[in-house]
Write a protein that holds these residues in place. Structure first.
Motif, short mmCIF file in Angstrom:
data_model
loop_
_atom_site.label_atom_id
_atom_site.label_comp_id
_atom_site.label_asym_id
_atom_site.label_seq_id
_atom_site.Cartn_x
_atom_site.Cartn_y
_atom_site.Cartn_z
N SER A 447 -2.89 -32.09 -22.95
CA SER A 447 -2.39 -32.90 -21.85
C SER A 447 -1.03 -32.42 -21.36
O SER A 447 -0.70 -31.25 -21.49
CB SER A 447 -2.35 -34.36 -22.31
OG SER A 447 -3.66 -34.76 -22.71
N HIS A 448 -0.27 -33.33 -20.81
CA HIS A 448 0.97 -32.97 -20.12
C HIS A 448 2.03 -32.41 -21.06
O HIS A 448 2.69 -31.42 -20.74
CB HIS A 448 1.50 -34.23 -19.41
CG HIS A 448 2.84 -34.08 -18.77
ND1 HIS A 448 4.01 -34.41 -19.41
CD2 HIS A 448 3.21 -33.63 -17.55
CE1 HIS A 448 5.04 -34.18 -18.59
NE2 HIS A 448 4.59 -33.71 -17.47
N ASN A 449 2.21 -33.06 -22.22
CA ASN A 449 3.25 -32.66 -23.16
C ASN A 449 2.67 -32.30 -24.52
O ASN A 449 1.62 -32.79 -24.91
CB ASN A 449 4.26 -33.79 -23.38
CG ASN A 449 5.19 -34.01 -22.21
OD1 ASN A 449 5.41 -35.15 -21.80
ND2 ASN A 449 5.74 -32.94 -21.66
N SER A 450 3.42 -31.46 -25.23
CA SER A 450 3.12 -31.23 -26.62
C SER A 450 4.42 -30.95 -27.34
O SER A 450 5.51 -30.99 -26.76
CB SER A 450 2.12 -30.07 -26.79
OG SER A 450 1.66 -30.00 -28.13
N ASP A 451 4.30 -30.68 -28.64
CA ASP A 451 5.46 -30.40 -29.48
C ASP A 451 5.04 -29.46 -30.59
O ASP A 451 3.94 -28.91 -30.56
CB ASP A 451 6.06 -31.71 -30.03
CG ASP A 451 5.02 -32.59 -30.72
OD1 ASP A 451 4.03 -32.04 -31.26
OD2 ASP A 451 5.19 -33.82 -30.72
N ILE A 452 5.90 -29.28 -31.58
CA ILE A 452 5.59 -28.33 -32.64
C ILE A 452 4.35 -28.74 -33.43
O ILE A 452 3.71 -27.92 -34.08
CB ILE A 452 6.81 -28.15 -33.57
CG1 ILE A 452 6.69 -26.84 -34.36
CG2 ILE A 452 6.97 -29.35 -34.49
CD1 ILE A 452 7.94 -26.45 -35.11
N TRP A 453 3.98 -30.03 -33.35
CA TRP A 453 2.81 -30.54 -34.07
C TRP A 453 1.54 -30.41 -33.24
O TRP A 453 0.49 -30.90 -33.63
CB TRP A 453 3.05 -31.99 -34.48
CG TRP A 453 4.39 -32.17 -35.15
CD1 TRP A 453 5.48 -32.80 -34.65
CD2 TRP A 453 4.78 -31.65 -36.43
NE1 TRP A 453 6.53 -32.72 -35.52
CE2 TRP A 453 6.14 -32.02 -36.63
CE3 TRP A 453 4.13 -30.92 -37.42
CZ2 TRP A 453 6.84 -31.67 -37.78
CZ3 TRP A 453 4.84 -30.57 -38.57
CH2 TRP A 453 6.17 -30.94 -38.74
N ALA A 454 1.64 -29.73 -32.11
CA ALA A 454 0.49 -29.46 -31.24
C ALA A 454 -0.23 -30.74 -30.84
O ALA A 454 -1.46 -30.80 -30.81
CB ALA A 454 -0.48 -28.48 -31.93
#
Length: 814
Positions: A447-454
């Motif tokens: 989706s729009h955002n992610s982070d180091i945790w995918a």
């Protein structure tokens, strides 16, 4: 005249052919020394100088008395792996949203979209702050600070009481260390107080030892990212110091160095991050053991050896691509900031600053994208705040993709490897999110955002606008970068083993996400749909975000389907019909082909622009920064119809000339793809327009340009604008595409008048081809092509077209 020019060209190239056979790529490029330099220390973040080794980074502020250095590690984030069971019943709202949409009740659809939202991302965190405080308090003079991007070395120097002090900084990838050396031209003149601190929870310890005639000391910093200590990433940092003749004492958390002639500092760090699916505490990496090993490793090398190993590693990538635009010369009389101001305010032509900016984008990507599974984030890896702008996360409706636009064309393909591994982690989480939020059991989405945790879920936390929260095309767009790696390298094993499985999963999700338009059953659309971060105004005056059949969705799906079909063709040809999964691939190809032909077509609005929405609605903001419906033009390649290209041009004209930094970077590439050289160049000039630091905004204009340290001014800083600018210059100089098994290259497709003289070496084309070329008076005069495999390429140049047969590894001239 054309005949004479061709004769001259072939005569020149004939001389190159023999040399190219001995050593591919014989065109020499007279690239100037590439340095950012200043005569003052940095006061603001946007004036600091970044160094990085792909995992750790530092922002050097400099200063003769208090030299502040902010330190980062790209793996230091809050949080832990996602809960794959979150919102398992959210998909029940999709039929209700579709019902509202097809009843043209867009207000209700917007409200219902809030129910299909999950958690927002975690935060990227600053690691530590190092203060190098000069204990000599006398007045200083002749301050100088520079970043040499030819060698990835940072320096500063100053004079105090007749003594000249010099400091050198670098971040080594092969040895995973940030090194600093302080010297003076008078023995025993160095007196420093050193403090290592952090904004995140931490504790600090200092140690001093004496041995072999030298003083050794260390500061150890241990802590964890913000949040519950048992549920977030931990770290250990060590600042190791040595001096051959000085003394060291401690008080509280500070080390005091006195009467040294030379001071060497090594900063190392390890975190407990162990992968997107591993709990950072319960399953964390053995970071204490790792950093202990790092300490011992450093004993194997002298400072000079570490320095040379760093330079050799960096230049092995950086020097592959060299560029000269016009009469490119450095101006030692004006600082980089002053050159940038003059370029903006006085409209002074400056090919040097344009070349420097282009290569700076390559420097930044090499410096921030070399950690497996952890790609460059919104700030690359450089930040100073506990709560970074936009959480310092991965925004996948343009920004993460734009980070990697220059990776292949600008000859640094390894820098995109972290994205491959990150995408695989996204897919693992995304298959659960596809089921939970959309009741789709094939494939995966993001989706729009992610982070180091995918994280792959739609964000928004049940309360934020659908215009950015409710968007599920992140995975479908992101795999385009994997296809690009194949297109540029022709690595069929990579295509089979890495790219295609992820492309297939993204395509399967899209196949099941498409629905028939009840008002036109032969047509397939997405519903619900949004156009990232933009709003429409309906004929009834409603201002909303949720719709059906958004052009951006369908553009991404078209590109994905087209590339996936081509991947299947290549793999079938490579492996034959007897391959284990050949039958499944063929079935997938039939399904994709059937649905591709039924996608709602592009439409042109009454004003001649490409419609962003299913209906010819007006945009709430006609100059909106996003131009997502043009994805098929760039970075995609499927939008080639002449009428649609004209509509794209009208759209860009409507958008105007002022926007944010990353958006300006994208528009350079769009104008270049349209072969509009002057428009592309003017947009590039806009990207380089001077913007004062955020804390001193009264001194300059608003955003959408470049800060004093050449960081992109979104504002605030987002690194994707830098990368979009570098890619844009390459797109102006060379464009390529694959036509079946044969590549097609166009040289100088959008060359502006300002760059009528120039050369480039090591620019890459799809088809596994590297190009060196020179041009004069706006016309190509010399070109050498080197292919990774035997191939035939069609080359377009100077209004002509020619086929060349290339042999693997052997340079061939036109």
């Amino acid at each position: 005249m054309k005949t004479i020019l061709t004769t001259i060209l072939f005569s020149l190239c004939g001389l190159c052919l023999h040399a190219a056979q001995q050593q591919p790529g014989t065109i020499q490029v007279d690239q100037p020394e590439l340095r950012l330099w200043y005569d003052t220390a940095a006061t603001y973040f946007e004036e600091s100088l970044p160094i990085g080794n792909g995992k750790m980074g530092a922002l050097v502020y400099g200063g003769a008395i208090d030299n502040v250095i902010y330190l980062n590690d790209i793996t230091l984030w809050t949080g832990k792996p996602i809960d794959r069971t979150m919102d398992q019943d959210a998909h029940q709202w999709i039929p209700e949203i579709r019902k509202a949409l097809f009843a043209e009740d867009y207000r209700k659809a917007d409200q219902l979209q809030l129910k299909v939202q999950g958690n927002n991302s975690q935060y990227y965190q600053p690691l530590a702050t190092l203060h190098l405080t000069n204990a000599n308090k006398a007045a200083t003079s002749r301050y100088y600070r520079e970043l040499d991007i030819d060698s990835a070395l940072c320096h500063d120097r100053f004079t105090q009481e007749g003594v000249t002090y010099e400091r050198e900084y670098f971040a080594s990838h092969p040895d995973q260390v940030i090194a600093i050396r302080i010297t003076a031209d008078r023995k025993g003149a160095i007196n420093y107080d050193l403090l290592l601190d952090a904004q995140v929870p931490h504790r600090c310890r200092t140690v001093v030892s004496q041995g072999r005639g030298a003083t050794h000391s260390a500061i150890t910093l241990m802590g964890h990212a913000t949040g519950d200590e048992q549920e977030t990433t931990h770290f250990c940092s060590i600042l190791q110091l040595s001096t051959p003749d000085g003394t060291a004492t401690t008080s509280h958390d500070t080390l005091h160095i006195r009467n040294a002639s030379e001071l060497t500092l090594y900063f190392i760090n390890e975190t407990s991050f162990h992968g997107a699916d591993k709990h950072p505490v319960k399953e964390g990496a053995p970071y204490i053991d790792a950093i202990t090993n790092q300490q011992w490793h450093l004993h194997n090398y002298s400072y000079e050896q570490l320095r040379q190993r760093h330079i050799s590693d960096y230049q092995g990538i950086f020097k592959r691509f060299q560029l000269q635009l016009g009469e490119t010369k450095n101006d030692p009389s004006r600082t980089t900031e002053q050159q940038l101001k003059d370029y903006t305010e006085q409209k002074m032509a400056n090919p040097y600053i344009e070349t420097l900016y282009t290569q700076y984008g390559r420097y930044l990507l090499i410096s921030c994208s070399r950690t497996p599974g952890v790609p460059a984030n919104l700030q690359g890896l450089w930040g100073t705040k506990v709560y970074m702008p936009w959480r310092g996360n991965y925004t996948m409706n343009i920004n993460l993709e734009e980070n990697y636009w220059p990776a292949f064309v600008a000859n640094m393909q390894e820098m995109a490897l972290p994205l491959d591994q990150f995408t695989a982690s996204l897919a693992a989480n995304g298959q659960h999110m596809a089921r939970n939020y959309y009741q789709i059991t094939r494939g995966w989405c993001a989706s729009h955002n992610s982070d180091i945790w995918a994280m792959a879920n739609p964000v928004g936390e049940k309360k934020e606008s659908p215009k950015w929260s409710n968007w599920n095309m992140g995975g479908a767009w992101l795999v385009h970068t994997l296809w690009e790696r194949y297109a540029f390298t022709q690595d069929k094993n990579y295509l089979r083993d890495t790219a295609f499985p992820l492309m297939r999963g993204a395509a399967e999700f899209c196949l099941d996400w498409l629905v028939e338009n009840p008002n036109k059953p032969d047509e397939l659309i997405t519903a619900p749909s949004t156009s990232p971060e933009n709003e429409y105004i309906t004929d009834q005056g409603y201002r909303g975000t949720t719709c059906y059949g958004g052009t951006a969705d369908l553009a991404i799906i078209r590109e994905l389907f087209t590339n996936t079909l081509e991947a299947i063709r290549i793999l079938n040809k490579m492996e034959g019909k007897k391959a284990p999964d050949s039958q499944q691939r063929q079935q997938l190809a039939r399904e994709i082909s059937a649905k591709l032909s039924r996608l709602h077509p592009y439409t042109i609005g009454q004003e001649g622009d490409l419609n962003e929405w299913y209906h010819d609605w007006k945009d709430s903001d006609p100059q909106h920064r996003h131009q997502s419906h043009l994805i098929g033009l760039y970075p995609g390649q499927h939008l080639t119809d002449a009428k649609l290209l004209k509509a794209c041009e009208h759209t860009l004209i409507q958008k105007g000339k002022r926007t944010t930094g990353w958006s300006t970077g994208w528009r350079i590439n769009l104008w270049a793809r349209l072969k509009k050289a002057e428009e592309a160049y003017q947009t590039f000039q806009t990207l380089l327009a001077y913007v004062a630091p955020d804390g001193a905004r009264e001194k300059g204009r608003g955003g959408g340009g470049t800060y004093p340290n050449l960081f992109d001014a979104h504002p605030p800083f987002q690194i994707d604008g830098n990368f979009g600018g570098t890619a844009g210059v390459c797109e102006m100089l060379l464009q390529s595409r694959l036509q079946g098994d044969q590549p097609e290259i166009e040289l100088l497709p959008a060359l502006p008048q300002a760059w009528k003289e120039g050369s480039v070496r090591g620019i890459c084309a799809r088809g596994g081809i590297t190009v060196d070329m020179r041009w004069s008076k706006g016309q190509l005069t010399q070109a050498v092509f080197t292919a990774q495999e035997n191939t035939t390429v069609t080359v377009k140049y100077n209004g002509e077209s020619k086929k060349l047969k290339l042999k693997k590894g052997v340079g061939r001239s036109l």
